[in-house]
Design an enzyme around this catalytic site. Structure first.
Site, mmCIF file in Angstrom:
data_model
loop_
_atom_site.group_PDB
_atom_site.id
_atom_site.type_symbol
_atom_site.label_atom_id
_atom_site.label_comp_id
_atom_site.label_asym_id
_atom_site.label_seq_id
_atom_site.Cartn_x
_atom_site.Cartn_y
_atom_site.Cartn_z
ATOM 1 N N GLY A 11 -11.615 20.105 -1.130
ATOM 2 C CA GLY A 11 -11.941 21.505 -1.359
ATOM 3 C C GLY A 11 -10.868 22.234 -2.137
ATOM 4 O O GLY A 11 -11.164 23.157 -2.909
ATOM 5 N N SER A 41 -11.989 30.435 3.022
ATOM 6 C CA SER A 41 -10.810 31.201 2.605
ATOM 7 C C SER A 41 -10.242 30.677 1.298
ATOM 8 O O SER A 41 -9.475 31.374 0.619
ATOM 9 C CB SER A 41 -9.736 31.131 3.697
ATOM 10 O OG SER A 41 -9.246 29.804 3.844
ATOM 11 N N GLU A 97 -10.143 23.839 11.262
ATOM 12 C CA GLU A 97 -9.906 22.416 11.052
ATOM 13 C C GLU A 97 -9.534 21.691 12.341
ATOM 14 O O GLU A 97 -9.616 20.465 12.424
ATOM 15 C CB GLU A 97 -8.814 22.188 9.996
ATOM 16 C CG GLU A 97 -7.401 22.512 10.431
ATOM 17 C CD GLU A 97 -6.992 23.946 10.164
ATOM 18 O OE1 GLU A 97 -5.775 24.197 10.121
ATOM 19 O OE2 GLU A 97 -7.872 24.819 10.010
ATOM 20 N N HIS A 127 -18.250 22.464 5.771
ATOM 21 C CA HIS A 127 -17.046 21.663 5.497
ATOM 22 C C HIS A 127 -17.445 20.276 4.993
ATOM 23 O O HIS A 127 -18.546 20.085 4.495
ATOM 24 C CB HIS A 127 -16.176 21.590 6.748
ATOM 25 C CG HIS A 127 -15.247 22.767 6.877
ATOM 26 N ND1 HIS A 127 -13.960 22.662 7.363
ATOM 27 C CD2 HIS A 127 -15.419 24.073 6.568
ATOM 28 C CE1 HIS A 127 -13.381 23.851 7.353
ATOM 29 N NE2 HIS A 127 -14.257 24.726 6.876
ATOM 30 N N ARG A 143 -19.842 19.995 10.572
ATOM 31 C CA ARG A 143 -19.045 19.478 11.682
ATOM 32 C C ARG A 143 -19.628 19.825 13.043
ATOM 33 O O ARG A 143 -19.453 19.071 14.006
ATOM 34 C CB ARG A 143 -17.599 19.978 11.573
ATOM 35 C CG ARG A 143 -16.792 19.236 10.525
ATOM 36 C CD ARG A 143 -15.366 19.725 10.429
ATOM 37 N NE ARG A 143 -14.588 18.881 9.519
ATOM 38 C CZ ARG A 143 -13.432 19.232 8.995
ATOM 39 N NH1 ARG A 143 -12.910 20.418 9.264
ATOM 40 N NH2 ARG A 143 -12.780 18.411 8.183
#
Length: 438
Positions: free
Chosen positions: A99, A171, A314, A343, A347
């Site tokens: 990313g 972000s 994360e 993501h 997830r």
């Protein structure tokens, strides 16, 4: 997945006691690489302690595609960045599944005088990018496409100004724009228009590193960042250990009732160190920090917990694994992570499927998971080509004999040494990064 063998996750009935050295932070490494590249008009920059993994190697390769010189000096983790922004005609950046490459480098490419194509892994094509590209277009950058693959048609400069963007999906939209903003003619003001920005500590890390490079940034107003036009200074960067990658190892101390120490833990960090310690304390661990290490002592049996992971999404796979192997019947709630559906994989759906597949009880909510700990059984834990999912499976496997992790090699995205370090930890050896001390 065809051609991928399963990795038998080690289990242990005895407490784990180990001391580890964790390789460098991916987030800091890739930001330092971009800032070093943007500083090349001022001179050569050096980086020590850089992480070498698939994500950081993709960033190095992408910067080389854009014309910069990135080379190892002595060890793989010591880098020198020079050259300049000069992509060849027909340049193509491979984002892989990174990313940071996908979102940090389109603004850099816009400063060039060539058309640069961006593409990546098939799975990367589902990752959010359209808001960033739309933001660049609003600043006058010519872009073909609104998702991978796309082309950035550089014209040698970007006017800059004010851009409104919804960064609620990532972000990295904010960080990617800020990193190059000082080199825009009029600087850059970013106004976030959506719900709260996830993983806010990573935006703060970007601001801090920009200031370390001599860039003036005003972040005093919520959801608004102004980067003044100016130079990015060439300098030396020292990369901290990756604290997110330390969490699976620290979790091993928790679930086994042992004690795991991570050396080199920074006393002050732009990484979410405080959040990590608070989460581990929620599961009953005793956390000790000194000037040179962090140690976690676990209890093996612990109750459920309620935690908002919005700023540290994360960590969700590892925290979900801790919840799944808590005292049977313990209920844990993980909140604030709806953005994880965009993501490396979804997830939340992946964690629910894998925990339930081993006999657990995991339910998705609008913004997270509710996990009721239950006795688990062996089986295949699928990684979904997601490094955090694979590491979470290793945590579950410590308490659950017979767990096999599909594609453990996906941990190479951020920690290529993970399988060997995990084995060394359980063997009672001191697990270290091969480059440490070199």
């Amino acid at each position: 997945m065809d051609g991928v063998s399963n990795w038998p996750a080690p289990s242990t009935p005895t407490p784990v006691h180990a001391t580890l050295t964790i390789p460098g932070s991916k987030s800091q490494t890739n930001r330092a690489l971009v800032l070093a590249a943007l500083a090349t008009p001022q001179g050569t920059s050096t980086i020590s302690g850089a992480l070498r993994s698939r994500d950081t190697d993709l960033m190095i390769g992408a910067l080389q595609t854009l014309g910069f010189d990135v080379e190892s000096v002595g060890t793989d983790s010591d880098l020198r960045v020079g050259g300049g922004l000069a992509p060849a005609a027909g340049a193509r950046v491979d984002c892989g599944l990174a990313g940071t490459v996908l979102r940090f480098l389109p603004p850099v490419a816009a400063l060039s005088t060539e058309t640069v194509e961006f593409d990546g892994d098939e799975q990367a094509r589902a990752r959010p990018i359209a808001p960033l590209l739309a933001g660049l277009q609003s600043l006058g950058v010519r872009i073909d496409g609104d998702g991978l693959p796309f082309r950035v048609r550089g014209e040698g400069s970007v006017a800059g100004g004010t851009v409104e963007i919804d960064a609620s999906a990532s972000s990295q939209f904010v960080s990617g724009l800020m990193l190059s903003g000082a080199l825009f003619r009029d600087g850059l003001t970013i106004v976030h228009t959506g719900e709260s920005v996830p993983s806010a500590p990573h935006v703060a890390m970007t601001v801090s590193m920009l200031r370390d490079a001599g860039v003036e940034v005003d972040d005093t107003e919520t959801n608004r960042w102004t980067v003044r036009p100016g130079r990015v200074a060439a300098r030396h960067w020292t990369i901290e250990p990756d604290l997110s990658n330390a969490v699976p190892f620290l979790s091993a101390g928790v679930v086994s009732g042992g004690a795991v120490r991570v050396t080199g833990w920074p006393a002050v960090s732009t990484q979410p160190a405080a959040a990590i310690m608070a989460i581990l304390e929620k599961v009953g661990a005793v956390v000790r920090q000194s000037e040179s290490y962090l140690e976690v002592q676990g209890t093996r049996q612990y109750q459920g917990f309620d935690v908002d992971l919005h700023d540290v999404g994360e960590l969700t796979p590892a925290v979900a694994a801790l919840a799944a192997v808590a005292t049977p019947g313990a209920v844990s709630r993980l909140r604030g992570v709806a953005h994880l559906r965009g993501h490396e994989t979804d997830r939340l759906a992946a964690l629910s499927a894998e925990i339930n597949g081993l006999g657990g009880q995991c339910e998705e909510t609008a913004d997270g998971l509710v996990i009721t700990a239950a006795p688990l059984h062996g089986g295949v834990w699928h990684s979904y080509a997601d490094h955090r999912m694979a590491m979470a499976g290793a945590i579950v496997g410590l308490r659950t004999p017979g767990v096999e992790i599909e594609d453990i090699a996906t941990t190479a995205k951020t920690l290529p040494e993970f399988p060997q370090m995990w084995a060394d930890m359980l063997a009672g050896q001191t697990a270290t990064d091969p480059e440490a001390g070199a």
